[in-house]
Design a protein around this motif. Structure first.
Motif, PDB file in Angstrom:
ATOM      1  N   MET A  75       0.860  -1.174   0.000  1.00  0.00           N
ATOM      2  CA  MET A  75       0.000   0.000   0.000  1.00  0.00           C
ATOM      3  C   MET A  75       0.905   1.235   0.000  1.00  0.00           C
ATOM      4  N   THR A 115      -3.466   8.279   5.053  1.00  0.00           N
ATOM      5  CA  THR A 115      -4.879   8.644   4.937  1.00  0.00           C
ATOM      6  C   THR A 115      -5.756   7.717   5.769  1.00  0.00           C
ATOM      7  N   ARG A 137       1.039   7.280   1.203  1.00  0.00           N
ATOM      8  CA  ARG A 137      -0.049   8.251   1.329  1.00  0.00           C
ATOM      9  C   ARG A 137      -1.348   7.558   1.730  1.00  0.00           C
ATOM     10  N   ALA A 138      -1.600   6.380   1.152  1.00  0.00           N
ATOM     11  CA  ALA A 138      -2.813   5.647   1.499  1.00  0.00           C
ATOM     12  C   ALA A 138      -2.788   5.228   2.968  1.00  0.00           C
TER      13      ALA A 138
END
Length: 89
Positions: A1, A8, A4-5
């Motif tokens: 992953m 977030t 940034r994900a």
């Protein structure tokens, strides 16, 4: 992953926790996308956590304590009122 994900997802989870804990004390929790792993928490314009300055992401109990101290200082957080622990990376 992608990083940034991950950031977030963590920010979304913390926002949900704050909204659940402070349902009647907060008028909003806003997530604003940024670059470079920005993670900053402000209450009424005052910064209470910044990932790079504070050494990582906060433990949710520490974050709840800092928000509580600003929006509902007399309120007990029960188990979350224990001593600060180290932030997570």
């Amino acid at each position: 992953m992608p990083r940034r994900a991950t950031t977030t997802l963590r920010a979304s989870w913390m926002a949900q926790e704050l909204l659940t804990t402070f349902a009647t004390d907060l008028s909003e929790v806003a997530l604003i996308p940024g670059e470079g792993g920005v993670f900053r928490i402000t209450v009424d314009g005052d910064q209470i956590w910044e990932r790079k300055a504070d050494g990582g992401f906060p433990d949710i109990a520490i974050l709840e304590q800092r928000v509580r101290d600003r929006v509902a200082p007399g309120r007990s957080l029960g188990h979350a009122d224990k001593k600060d622990t180290e932030p997570t990376s």
